[in-house]
Write a protein that holds these residues in place. Sequence first.
Motif, short mmCIF file in Angstrom:
data_model
loop_
_atom_site.label_atom_id
_atom_site.label_comp_id
_atom_site.label_asym_id
_atom_site.label_seq_id
_atom_site.Cartn_x
_atom_site.Cartn_y
_atom_site.Cartn_z
N PHE A 10 0.73 -1.26 0.08
CA PHE A 10 0.24 0.02 0.06
C PHE A 10 0.86 1.27 0.19
CE2 PHE A 10 0.73 -1.06 4.44
CZ PHE A 10 0.86 0.18 5.21
N HIS A 11 0.35 2.41 -0.57
CA HIS A 11 0.97 3.54 -0.51
C HIS A 11 0.36 4.43 0.62
CE1 HIS A 11 2.54 2.23 -4.13
NE2 HIS A 11 1.32 2.09 -4.78
N PRO A 12 1.20 4.91 1.81
CA PRO A 12 0.55 5.41 2.80
C PRO A 12 -0.15 6.75 2.61
CG PRO A 12 2.38 4.40 3.53
CD PRO A 12 2.47 4.22 2.07
N THR A 13 0.58 7.68 1.54
CA THR A 13 0.29 9.05 1.18
C THR A 13 0.03 9.08 -0.11
OG1 THR A 13 2.60 9.47 0.66
CG2 THR A 13 1.68 9.96 3.10
N LEU A 14 -0.07 8.38 -0.90
CA LEU A 14 -0.32 8.56 -2.40
C LEU A 14 -1.47 7.98 -3.09
CD1 LEU A 14 3.42 7.26 -3.63
CD2 LEU A 14 2.83 9.26 -2.93
N HIS A 15 -2.03 8.81 -3.84
CA HIS A 15 -3.25 8.19 -4.73
C HIS A 15 -2.70 7.53 -5.97
CE1 HIS A 15 -6.93 9.52 -7.39
NE2 HIS A 15 -7.08 8.20 -7.13
N GLU A 16 -3.32 6.41 -6.75
CA GLU A 16 -2.58 5.84 -7.82
C GLU A 16 -3.85 5.65 -8.57
OE1 GLU A 16 0.49 2.36 -8.84
OE2 GLU A 16 -0.78 2.01 -7.08
N ARG A 17 -3.83 5.56 -9.80
CA ARG A 17 -4.90 5.45 -10.78
C ARG A 17 -4.44 4.62 -11.97
NH1 ARG A 17 -8.63 10.36 -12.74
NH2 ARG A 17 -9.92 9.71 -11.04
N GLY A 62 3.97 12.41 -6.98
CA GLY A 62 4.59 11.29 -7.83
C GLY A 62 6.35 11.70 -7.71
N GLU A 63 6.59 12.52 -7.14
CA GLU A 63 8.10 13.09 -7.20
C GLU A 63 8.75 11.57 -6.64
OE1 GLU A 63 11.32 14.05 -8.57
OE2 GLU A 63 9.53 15.30 -9.05
N ARG A 64 8.48 11.38 -5.37
CA ARG A 64 9.37 10.74 -4.55
C ARG A 64 8.93 9.07 -5.13
NH1 ARG A 64 11.78 10.84 -0.13
NH2 ARG A 64 10.98 9.49 0.91
N LEU A 79 8.71 8.29 -8.11
CA LEU A 79 9.50 8.24 -9.41
C LEU A 79 10.99 8.01 -8.93
CD1 LEU A 79 9.84 8.48 -12.29
CD2 LEU A 79 10.14 11.01 -12.25
N GLU A 80 11.43 8.95 -8.11
CA GLU A 80 12.68 8.54 -7.58
C GLU A 80 12.90 7.02 -7.06
OE1 GLU A 80 15.55 11.29 -4.74
OE2 GLU A 80 13.77 10.69 -4.07
N MET A 81 11.94 6.44 -6.23
CA MET A 81 12.02 5.03 -5.64
C MET A 81 12.00 4.13 -6.91
SD MET A 81 9.24 2.89 -3.46
CE MET A 81 8.35 2.78 -5.05
N ILE A 82 11.16 4.53 -7.71
CA ILE A 82 11.07 3.36 -8.99
C ILE A 82 12.40 3.34 -9.74
CG2 ILE A 82 9.79 2.85 -11.31
CD1 ILE A 82 8.46 1.62 -8.84
N GLU A 134 13.78 4.71 3.77
CA GLU A 134 13.71 5.91 3.34
C GLU A 134 12.29 6.34 2.79
OE1 GLU A 134 14.62 9.63 1.50
OE2 GLU A 134 15.70 8.56 3.14
N PHE A 135 11.76 5.30 2.03
CA PHE A 135 10.55 5.75 1.39
C PHE A 135 9.26 4.90 1.91
CE2 PHE A 135 13.87 6.01 -2.04
CZ PHE A 135 13.37 7.15 -2.55
N ARG A 136 9.09 4.95 3.45
CA ARG A 136 8.08 4.44 4.21
C ARG A 136 6.90 5.31 3.84
NH1 ARG A 136 7.94 0.12 6.98
NH2 ARG A 136 6.03 0.73 8.06
N ASP A 137 6.95 6.48 3.39
CA ASP A 137 5.85 7.32 3.09
C ASP A 137 5.12 6.91 1.68
OD1 ASP A 137 8.47 8.47 2.08
OD2 ASP A 137 6.98 10.43 1.48
N VAL A 138 6.19 6.42 0.93
CA VAL A 138 5.68 5.86 -0.23
C VAL A 138 5.12 4.61 -0.65
CG1 VAL A 138 6.53 5.72 -2.82
CG2 VAL A 138 7.34 7.39 -1.50
#
Length: 208
Positions: free
Chosen positions: A48-55, A107-109, A111-114, A143-147
């Motif tokens: 899951f993505h804690p702070t992101l909306h995905e479509r 989407g910035e973080r 994209l950085e993670m992917i 580092e990316f637990r918010d993502v």
Amino acid sequence: MQSRVGWVQENPITQERGTVLIDPGTEGGVLAALLELGPEARVAGEHFHPTLHERFRVLEGTLALKLDGQERELRPGEMADIPPGAVHDWWNAGGAPASAIVWVDPGERFLEMISTLFGLARTGRTNAAGMPGPLQLAVIGSEFRDVIVFAQPPPAVQKAVLGPLAALGRALGRRPVYPELQEPSEIRPPDPELLELAERFRPPAPAG
């Protein structure tokens, strides 16, 4: 900042290829990408993505989506919205190449993670499933637990072991982001029709 529209990141292990259609560095912070999938493409597991909306909007082929325990198939023209915190998984269910547009907001973080994960796969630093080793994964995960947070092992277990593993990984030289992996594997100008679709179905800005 240079526009990243047309930047391509490819993961040869998971059979995923993403081309940026909307640069999250522009106003609004939304990332949109064309996602091209090989016949056996799938993400690493439920998450899951804690702070992101995905479509998602499927363009070609069939995607299977598991969202909060319920499975369904998406075919061309069909869409799915995945709100923050919703546990989900997806894979190519058609046995043939497939494609979709995916939006991530913000989407910035992401994209950085992917870019980091795909780059590690391209340079031979992952296992056969496209996952980095435990120390590298712990550094990225911390580092990316918010993502992104994976559903397994249970979050309480992850929380207990992630910090110590990440600290050890950093001490041994693992980094959450490698600047050289943020560069595109190629640059490919997108089809204008895809750019128009990406703008037309962009997620609305949050209220307030």
